[in-house]
Scaffold this motif. Structure first.
Motif, PDB file in Angstrom:
ATOM      1  N   ASN A 107      -7.184  36.585  -6.993  1.00  0.00           N
ATOM      2  CA  ASN A 107      -7.063  37.857  -7.716  1.00  0.00           C
ATOM      3  C   ASN A 107      -8.408  38.534  -7.968  1.00  0.00           C
ATOM      4  OD1 ASN A 107      -4.689  35.932  -9.196  1.00  0.00           O
ATOM      5  ND2 ASN A 107      -4.058  37.916  -8.366  1.00  0.00           N
ATOM      6  N   HIS A 108      -9.401  38.195  -7.175  1.00  0.00           N
ATOM      7  CA  HIS A 108     -10.696  38.827  -7.394  1.00  0.00           C
ATOM      8  C   HIS A 108     -11.505  38.871  -6.105  1.00  0.00           C
ATOM      9  CE1 HIS A 108     -12.190  34.629  -7.707  1.00  0.00           C
ATOM     10  NE2 HIS A 108     -13.308  35.166  -7.237  1.00  0.00           N
ATOM     11  N   ILE A 109     -12.487  39.770  -6.100  1.00  0.00           N
ATOM     12  CA  ILE A 109     -13.470  39.858  -5.027  1.00  0.00           C
ATOM     13  C   ILE A 109     -14.840  39.926  -5.692  1.00  0.00           C
ATOM     14  CG2 ILE A 109     -14.279  41.143  -3.012  1.00  0.00           C
ATOM     15  CD1 ILE A 109     -11.508  42.474  -2.895  1.00  0.00           C
ATOM     16  N   PRO A 119      -2.967  43.638  -4.212  1.00  0.00           N
ATOM     17  CA  PRO A 119      -3.139  42.614  -3.166  1.00  0.00           C
ATOM     18  C   PRO A 119      -4.570  42.570  -2.638  1.00  0.00           C
ATOM     19  CG  PRO A 119      -1.843  44.464  -2.335  1.00  0.00           C
ATOM     20  CD  PRO A 119      -1.984  44.672  -3.798  1.00  0.00           C
ATOM     21  N   VAL A 120      -5.276  41.471  -2.913  1.00  0.00           N
ATOM     22  CA  VAL A 120      -6.689  41.339  -2.556  1.00  0.00           C
ATOM     23  C   VAL A 120      -6.889  41.423  -1.042  1.00  0.00           C
ATOM     24  CG1 VAL A 120      -8.616  39.714  -2.517  1.00  0.00           C
ATOM     25  CG2 VAL A 120      -7.350  40.102  -4.636  1.00  0.00           C
ATOM     26  N   GLY A 121      -5.998  40.814  -0.275  1.00  0.00           N
ATOM     27  CA  GLY A 121      -6.140  40.832   1.186  1.00  0.00           C
ATOM     28  C   GLY A 121      -6.115  42.240   1.741  1.00  0.00           C
ATOM     29  N   HIS A 122      -5.253  43.091   1.215  1.00  0.00           N
ATOM     30  CA  HIS A 122      -5.185  44.470   1.679  1.00  0.00           C
ATOM     31  C   HIS A 122      -6.477  45.217   1.358  1.00  0.00           C
ATOM     32  CE1 HIS A 122      -1.217  43.636   2.780  1.00  0.00           C
ATOM     33  NE2 HIS A 122      -0.526  44.169   1.774  1.00  0.00           N
ATOM     34  N   ILE A 123      -7.058  44.922   0.203  1.00  0.00           N
ATOM     35  CA  ILE A 123      -8.311  45.587  -0.168  1.00  0.00           C
ATOM     36  C   ILE A 123      -9.433  45.145   0.766  1.00  0.00           C
ATOM     37  CG2 ILE A 123     -10.035  45.835  -1.993  1.00  0.00           C
ATOM     38  CD1 ILE A 123      -7.774  45.406  -4.017  1.00  0.00           C
ATOM     39  N   LEU A 124      -9.521  43.845   1.029  1.00  0.00           N
ATOM     40  CA  LEU A 124     -10.571  43.320   1.891  1.00  0.00           C
ATOM     41  C   LEU A 124     -10.490  43.904   3.298  1.00  0.00           C
ATOM     42  CD1 LEU A 124     -10.472  39.574   0.813  1.00  0.00           C
ATOM     43  CD2 LEU A 124     -12.377  41.154   0.440  1.00  0.00           C
TER      44      LEU A 124
END
Length: 597
Positions: free
Chosen positions: A145-147, A163-168
């Motif tokens: 839940n974080h970057i 969604p963290v994966g979508h942001i990355l």
């Protein structure tokens, strides 16, 4: 997308950010206003907007519009995005600020919420912070839940329920529930992020609305005054009380002019005008904190002299360099970090230290009343003002290659002596009151002898010349002359004839270090409006004031300079000088509350 100064500031008196008209954060520094811009996109100049680094962009797929407004009486920004199919989301962007555990909570953090409003909007989140003034090579790691973004020796952590994966991966995703983002210190986010960020939003909104409720606004133009006051408060670094001239660096005063300066520092002059304006609205919290900053500056005064600007922490050396990783606003470099003006001699600074301090001797509302010990420290400043009142300096316009004995600086030295006499009288120190009254009279006589240009029948901008500049309009505000004095009328007439350009006012019309001025200085235009009012041209003053208000950005703000032909804004943003002008003119021109009660 066209890069311009139609920007919306958010902040919490620790950090700030500027949001463009699409809802993208394009400027913001950590851990304070004069720090490294992790959001440097405002000064990036890529060929393709999608390649701009140093931004935090929230964008819908097939987006067709973005509408923005501040939540009433706050710096919380509401942005509504709409896509081609009618899908819509609302974004709230803010920096948390509220009382918690007996102290003000103002973290180095930016918070945003996204709420679906209509249709099936699909969102793309792009977060590309930079380091070392524009270097996009920022390493990142992530968890569920974080970057984490490794910004040099420190790191920022984005905590989110998106969604963290979508942001990355920059992948679009549907917004089917409320989303929350908190970009702040590199530490685990405690508690449920949705509940906590919503609580932060509510508490921050409440804080600002209560602060605004305490302002003594004029009856007319209340919205303009409130927005200016909130933004001026955002320009204060609360930890020390320092007030910066603007939130940005290197926005040129005119296209390709090279007049690109770093304004993220505390000029004693700019801060004086800022606290003067806010004090007229009753914002004593800003005044009190700034007086604390001044006391520390005076305690550190070296060899009986003060420099004109300091960092927000009081640092004295602000070595001017250029940031090679940034192309500049619209590609118009250089991007400067630091400001060589700290090495200049500007004698008006002594009066601008003394004048705001005088209130501390007579205002019973202040938490800390000034004492005889404080007066003694101010006398040391006054002694320098006295010694320097007839000596050449760089002046308030900070000429880099020449000096003169500027009338404005001399009059500010007179005001320093005059106000010290007032403070001494309040303390019952009759001998010191007489001493400073005598000094003030002698400085006044010097000014009358040296600044008055007999052949022209008016005051000159510097001793022994018939030059004019807009600072002579301040002779009334500093109480050196009255508006009825024919000497002021003659001086005003010359200033208007030489420096007025339609609805605008130049600082001066002579060549400086960079050639002839190409834009009007907004603060000087407001000075002209004030002068028009007091000499009996009130209708014209109101008309010009309304025209200046029409020139504001959608966020209700102004930068430092304006093209006097097109009205385009130039210079650093938001500029405290210009916002001070809005407050002062509104207070002077407004109908009184008694007319409508």
């Amino acid at each position: 997308m066209t890069v311009d100064l139609d920007l919306w500031p958010i902040g919490n008196c620790q950090v700030s950010a500027l949001v463009d008209r699409a809802g993208t954060i394009v400027w913001g520094c950590v851990p304070r206003v004069d720090g490294d811009p992790v959001f440097s996109g405002l000064l990036d100049a890529p060929r393709d907007e999608a390649e701009r680094k140093g931004v935090w962009r929230l964008e819908l797929v097939d987006q067709v519009s973005a509408e923005q407004r501040f939540i009433r009486n706050t710096p919380v920004l509401l942005t509504t995005l709409t896509d081609a199919a009618g899908g819509k989301v609302e974004i709230r962007s803010f920096c948390p600020r509220y009382e918690r555990s007996g102290r003000m909570y103002r973290p180095v953090a930016y918070a945003r919420t996204v709420r679906p409003v209509a249709g099936s909007p699909r969102l793309v989140v792009t977060l590309t912070p930079t380091r070392d003034y524009g270097d996009p090579e920022v390493a990142r790691t992530n968890g569920t839940n974080h970057i984490r973004y490794l910004i040099g020796p420190q790191a920022l952590r984005l905590s989110t329920d998106a969604p963290v994966g979508h942001i990355l991966e920059g992948r679009p995703f549907r917004v089917e529930r409320d989303l929350h983002f908190f970009l702040g210190p590199d530490e685990p986010f405690v508690g449920n992020i949705g509940r906590e960020v919503r609580s932060m939003l509510d508490l921050t909104t409440d804080y600002w609305r209560l602060w605004v409720r305490g302002l003594a606004t004029p009856f007319e133009w209340q919205d303009a005054v409130i927005r200016a006051a909130i933004t001026l408060k955002l320009c204060q670094h609360e930890e020390t009380g320092a007030i910066v001239a603007a939130l940005t660096t290197s926005i040129p005063e005119a296209p390709h002019s090279g007049r690109n300066w770093d304004y993220r520092y505390c000029w004693i002059r700019d801060a004086y005008y800022t606290v003067q304006a806010l004090n007229r609205l009753g914002a004593l919290d800003v005044l009190e904190k700034y007086l604390g900053y001044l006391r520390n500056i005076v305690d550190e005064m070296k060899e009986g002299a003060l420099q004109p600007l300091f960092s927000v922490t009081g640092e004295t050396e602000l070595v001017e360099t250029e940031a090679e990783n940034l192309a500049g606003y619209r590609g118009m470099g250089p991007v400067r970090v630091g400001n060589a003006a700290y090495t200049q001699v500007q004698h008006d600074v002594y009066g601008q230290v003394i004048l705001p301090n005088i209130q501390g001797f007579c205002d019973k509302r202040l938490l800390r009343q000034s004492t005889e010990a404080d007066f003694e420290r101010l006398e040391a400043v006054g002694e320098v003002a006295w010694a320097k009142h007839d000596q050449p300096d760089a002046g308030l316009w900070e000429f880099r290659t020449r000096t003169a004995t500027h009338t404005y600086s001399a009059v500010m030295s007179w005001a320093a002596c005059d106000r010290l006499a007032n403070a001494a009288a309040m303390l019952g120190l009759d001998d010191r009151a007489a001493h400073w009254t005598d000094r003030a009279q002698k400085v006044r006589q010097t000014i009358e002898n040296e600044a008055w240009h007999e052949a022209s029948g008016r005051y000159g901008a510097s001793f022994g010349t018939d030059d004019v500049d807009a600072s002579l309009l301040q002779l009334i505000d500093m109480r050196f002359l009255t508006a009825e004095d024919p000497r002021f009328r003659a001086t005003f007439d010359a200033i208007e004839a030489r420096l007025r350009r339609g609805e605008h006012m130049l600082r001066y019309d002579a060549e400086d270090d960079f050639g002839l001025p190409e834009t009007a200085f907004n603060f000087c235009t407001f000075w002209m409006i004030e002068a028009l009012q007091v000499i009996g041209r009130g209708n014209e003053a109101r008309e010009l004031f309304e025209q200046m208000l029409d020139r504001r950005t959608l966020s209700g703000l102004l930068s430092e300079d304006m093209d006097f032909e097109t009205g385009e804004l130039w210079g650093n943003f938001p500029q405290t000088y210009s916002l001070v002008g809005i407050i002062n003119c509104a207070g002077q021109l407004s109908r009184p509350w008694s007319d409508v009660r």
